[in-house]
Design a protein around this motif. Structure first.
Motif, PDB file in Angstrom:
ATOM      1  N   VAL A  15       0.838  -1.195   0.000  1.00  0.00           N
ATOM      2  CA  VAL A  15       0.000   0.000   0.000  1.00  0.00           C
ATOM      3  C   VAL A  15       0.874   1.247   0.000  1.00  0.00           C
ATOM      4  O   VAL A  15       0.629   2.194  -0.760  1.00  0.00           O
ATOM      5  CB  VAL A  15      -0.959   0.003   1.220  1.00  0.00           C
ATOM      6  CG1 VAL A  15      -1.621   1.356   1.402  1.00  0.00           C
ATOM      7  CG2 VAL A  15      -2.000  -1.094   1.076  1.00  0.00           C
ATOM      8  N   ILE A  16       1.909   1.253   0.808  1.00  0.00           N
ATOM      9  CA  ILE A  16       2.813   2.405   0.887  1.00  0.00           C
ATOM     10  C   ILE A  16       3.491   2.636  -0.459  1.00  0.00           C
ATOM     11  O   ILE A  16       3.578   3.770  -0.942  1.00  0.00           O
ATOM     12  CB  ILE A  16       3.845   2.215   2.016  1.00  0.00           C
ATOM     13  CG1 ILE A  16       3.159   2.354   3.376  1.00  0.00           C
ATOM     14  CG2 ILE A  16       4.993   3.205   1.890  1.00  0.00           C
ATOM     15  CD1 ILE A  16       4.018   1.949   4.556  1.00  0.00           C
ATOM     16  N   GLU A  17       3.957   1.580  -1.084  1.00  0.00           N
ATOM     17  CA  GLU A  17       4.617   1.704  -2.384  1.00  0.00           C
ATOM     18  C   GLU A  17       3.655   2.243  -3.438  1.00  0.00           C
ATOM     19  O   GLU A  17       4.001   3.130  -4.223  1.00  0.00           O
ATOM     20  CB  GLU A  17       5.199   0.351  -2.826  1.00  0.00           C
ATOM     21  CG  GLU A  17       5.979   0.419  -4.112  1.00  0.00           C
ATOM     22  CD  GLU A  17       7.165   1.380  -4.071  1.00  0.00           C
ATOM     23  OE1 GLU A  17       7.467   1.979  -5.115  1.00  0.00           O
ATOM     24  OE2 GLU A  17       7.778   1.534  -2.989  1.00  0.00           O
ATOM     25  N   ARG A  18       2.430   1.725  -3.438  1.00  0.00           N
ATOM     26  CA  ARG A  18       1.419   2.203  -4.379  1.00  0.00           C
ATOM     27  C   ARG A  18       1.123   3.685  -4.142  1.00  0.00           C
ATOM     28  O   ARG A  18       1.035   4.472  -5.087  1.00  0.00           O
ATOM     29  CB  ARG A  18       0.140   1.373  -4.236  1.00  0.00           C
ATOM     30  CG  ARG A  18      -0.947   1.742  -5.258  1.00  0.00           C
ATOM     31  CD  ARG A  18      -2.193   0.876  -5.137  1.00  0.00           C
ATOM     32  NE  ARG A  18      -2.653   0.608  -3.794  1.00  0.00           N
ATOM     33  CZ  ARG A  18      -3.406   1.457  -3.081  1.00  0.00           C
ATOM     34  NH1 ARG A  18      -3.767   2.604  -3.572  1.00  0.00           N
ATOM     35  NH2 ARG A  18      -3.800   1.126  -1.856  1.00  0.00           N
ATOM     36  N   LEU A  19       1.006   4.088  -2.892  1.00  0.00           N
ATOM     37  CA  LEU A  19       0.731   5.491  -2.567  1.00  0.00           C
ATOM     38  C   LEU A  19       1.906   6.391  -2.940  1.00  0.00           C
ATOM     39  O   LEU A  19       1.708   7.519  -3.393  1.00  0.00           O
ATOM     40  CB  LEU A  19       0.385   5.642  -1.082  1.00  0.00           C
ATOM     41  CG  LEU A  19      -0.965   5.044  -0.675  1.00  0.00           C
ATOM     42  CD1 LEU A  19      -1.123   5.104   0.846  1.00  0.00           C
ATOM     43  CD2 LEU A  19      -2.108   5.762  -1.366  1.00  0.00           C
ATOM     44  N   ARG A  20       3.133   5.898  -2.755  1.00  0.00           N
ATOM     45  CA  ARG A  20       4.308   6.685  -3.160  1.00  0.00           C
ATOM     46  C   ARG A  20       4.316   6.914  -4.672  1.00  0.00           C
ATOM     47  O   ARG A  20       4.619   8.005  -5.147  1.00  0.00           O
ATOM     48  CB  ARG A  20       5.591   5.992  -2.730  1.00  0.00           C
ATOM     49  CG  ARG A  20       5.924   6.217  -1.288  1.00  0.00           C
ATOM     50  CD  ARG A  20       7.349   5.813  -0.970  1.00  0.00           C
ATOM     51  NE  ARG A  20       7.623   6.113   0.422  1.00  0.00           N
ATOM     52  CZ  ARG A  20       8.090   5.251   1.301  1.00  0.00           C
ATOM     53  NH1 ARG A  20       8.398   4.033   0.925  1.00  0.00           N
ATOM     54  NH2 ARG A  20       8.293   5.608   2.548  1.00  0.00           N
ATOM     55  N   GLU A  21       4.009   5.863  -5.414  1.00  0.00           N
ATOM     56  CA  GLU A  21       3.943   6.002  -6.871  1.00  0.00           C
ATOM     57  C   GLU A  21       2.868   7.001  -7.263  1.00  0.00           C
ATOM     58  O   GLU A  21       3.071   7.837  -8.143  1.00  0.00           O
ATOM     59  CB  GLU A  21       3.684   4.640  -7.518  1.00  0.00           C
ATOM     60  CG  GLU A  21       4.864   3.693  -7.438  1.00  0.00           C
ATOM     61  CD  GLU A  21       4.534   2.282  -7.909  1.00  0.00           C
ATOM     62  OE1 GLU A  21       3.381   2.029  -8.348  1.00  0.00           O
ATOM     63  OE2 GLU A  21       5.428   1.421  -7.844  1.00  0.00           O
ATOM     64  N   GLU A  22       1.730   6.927  -6.603  1.00  0.00           N
ATOM     65  CA  GLU A  22       0.631   7.867  -6.867  1.00  0.00           C
ATOM     66  C   GLU A  22       1.059   9.290  -6.519  1.00  0.00           C
ATOM     67  O   GLU A  22       0.795  10.232  -7.274  1.00  0.00           O
ATOM     68  CB  GLU A  22      -0.602   7.474  -6.042  1.00  0.00           C
ATOM     69  CG  GLU A  22      -1.729   8.468  -6.122  1.00  0.00           C
ATOM     70  CD  GLU A  22      -2.766   8.093  -7.147  1.00  0.00           C
ATOM     71  OE1 GLU A  22      -3.651   8.907  -7.373  1.00  0.00           O
ATOM     72  OE2 GLU A  22      -2.675   7.005  -7.729  1.00  0.00           O
ATOM     73  N   ALA A  23       1.743   9.475  -5.399  1.00  0.00           N
ATOM     74  CA  ALA A  23       2.211  10.801  -4.995  1.00  0.00           C
ATOM     75  C   ALA A  23       3.208  11.350  -6.010  1.00  0.00           C
ATOM     76  O   ALA A  23       3.150  12.537  -6.363  1.00  0.00           O
ATOM     77  CB  ALA A  23       2.845  10.744  -3.603  1.00  0.00           C
ATOM     78  N   ASP A  24       4.104  10.506  -6.501  1.00  0.00           N
ATOM     79  CA  ASP A  24       5.064  10.939  -7.522  1.00  0.00           C
ATOM     80  C   ASP A  24       4.340  11.385  -8.785  1.00  0.00           C
ATOM     81  O   ASP A  24       4.686  12.407  -9.390  1.00  0.00           O
ATOM     82  CB  ASP A  24       6.054   9.818  -7.851  1.00  0.00           C
ATOM     83  CG  ASP A  24       7.024   9.537  -6.716  1.00  0.00           C
ATOM     84  OD1 ASP A  24       7.165  10.397  -5.825  1.00  0.00           O
ATOM     85  OD2 ASP A  24       7.642   8.451  -6.733  1.00  0.00           O
ATOM     86  N   ARG A  25       3.322  10.621  -9.177  1.00  0.00           N
ATOM     87  CA  ARG A  25       2.554  10.969 -10.362  1.00  0.00           C
ATOM     88  C   ARG A  25       1.832  12.300 -10.167  1.00  0.00           C
ATOM     89  O   ARG A  25       1.862  13.167 -11.036  1.00  0.00           O
ATOM     90  CB  ARG A  25       1.539   9.865 -10.676  1.00  0.00           C
ATOM     91  CG  ARG A  25       0.751  10.094 -11.973  1.00  0.00           C
ATOM     92  CD  ARG A  25      -0.387   9.098 -12.151  1.00  0.00           C
ATOM     93  NE  ARG A  25      -1.354   9.107 -11.079  1.00  0.00           N
ATOM     94  CZ  ARG A  25      -2.297  10.044 -10.923  1.00  0.00           C
ATOM     95  NH1 ARG A  25      -2.377  11.040 -11.756  1.00  0.00           N
ATOM     96  NH2 ARG A  25      -3.151   9.970  -9.920  1.00  0.00           N
ATOM     97  N   VAL A  26       1.227  12.477  -9.008  1.00  0.00           N
ATOM     98  CA  VAL A  26       0.506  13.715  -8.713  1.00  0.00           C
ATOM     99  C   VAL A  26       1.470  14.905  -8.676  1.00  0.00           C
ATOM    100  O   VAL A  26       1.169  15.971  -9.214  1.00  0.00           O
ATOM    101  CB  VAL A  26      -0.282  13.590  -7.386  1.00  0.00           C
ATOM    102  CG1 VAL A  26      -0.802  14.936  -6.914  1.00  0.00           C
ATOM    103  CG2 VAL A  26      -1.428  12.603  -7.541  1.00  0.00           C
ATOM    104  N   LEU A  27       2.636  14.725  -8.074  1.00  0.00           N
ATOM    105  CA  LEU A  27       3.619  15.813  -8.033  1.00  0.00           C
ATOM    106  C   LEU A  27       4.106  16.176  -9.436  1.00  0.00           C
ATOM    107  O   LEU A  27       4.304  17.360  -9.740  1.00  0.00           O
ATOM    108  CB  LEU A  27       4.803  15.436  -7.146  1.00  0.00           C
ATOM    109  CG  LEU A  27       4.539  15.489  -5.640  1.00  0.00           C
ATOM    110  CD1 LEU A  27       5.738  14.950  -4.866  1.00  0.00           C
ATOM    111  CD2 LEU A  27       4.219  16.906  -5.198  1.00  0.00           C
TER     112      LEU A  27
END
Length: 162
Positions: A15-27
Motif C-alpha cells: 500500500v505504501i509503495e502504491r501510494l508513493r507512486e501515486e504521490a510521484d505521479r501527482v507531483l
C-alpha cells in the motif's frame, strides 16, 4: 501468529509503495500544471503590457497588485527597485519573511522553510513550499543554489515586512 503479522506487514508495504507512486505521479502533474499556469500568467501580463492595459498601468503601489488574478490565481510580481514585499500574496509574504529572518543564518532548504512556516514536514507540503520558493526565485525575490534558498541581494531589509 508471526506469519499473520508478516502478511499484514507485506500488505502495508505494498500500500505504501502504491501510494508513493501515486504521490510521484501527482507531483509530476502538479509541476506540469504550475508550469502551464506560469506561461499563461506571463502571456496575459505581456499582452496587457503591449496593449497598455491595466497590468501595464498598475504602477508600484501595494494596492495595485491583487493577491489573486482571474480565477483565483495568485500573481507574484517581478521584483523591481523600491518595490515592497507587501505586493506579494499573503503566503508568499510569509515565506519571504522567513527567508529574510533566516538570512543571517544562511540559505535554507525547502524542508526548513516548511517547518519555519509552521507546516508539517511531509513531502507534499515540502514540495508546495519548494514550488513557492522557486516562484520567488523566478520573480527575483530570492535566489537558489543547489536546493538552498535565500533572499536576493537588494530585496532583504528594504523590502522586509513590518
Amino acid at each position: 501468529m508471526l506469519g499473520l503479522l508478516e502478511a499484514r506487514e507485506s500488505a502495508a508495504r505494498e500500500v505504501i509503495e502504491r501510494l508513493r507512486e501515486e504521490a510521484d505521479r501527482v507531483l509530476a502533474e502538479l509541476g506540469e500544471a504550475e508550469a502551464g499556469l506560469e506561461r499563461l500568467v506571463i502571456a496575459r501580463e505581456t499582452v496587457a503590457e503591449v496593449l497598455g492595459g491595466p497590468a501595464a498601468q498598475m504602477g508600484e503601489t501595494a494596492g495595485s497588485y491583487a493577491d489573486a488574478g482571474p480565477m483565483g490565481v495568485m500573481v507574484v510580481p517581478h521584483r523591481r527597485e523600491g518595490l515592497s514585499a507587501r505586493v506579494l500574496p499573503e503566503e508568499y509574504q510569509r515565506l519571504f519573511a522567513v527567508l529574510v529572518a533566516g538570512a543571517a543564518g544562511g540559505p535554507m532548504r525547502a524542508r526548513d522553510l516548511t517547518v519555519a512556516l509552521g507546516r508539517e514536514a511531509m513531502p507534499a507540503k515540502i514540495e508546495c513550499v519548494r514550488s513557492m520558493a522557486k516562484r520567488l526565485v523566478a520573480r527575483g525575490w530570492a535566489v537558489a543554489d543547489q536546493g538552498l534558498f535565500t533572499v536576493a541581494a537588494g530585496s532583504g531589509a528594504g523590502s522586509a515586512l513590518v
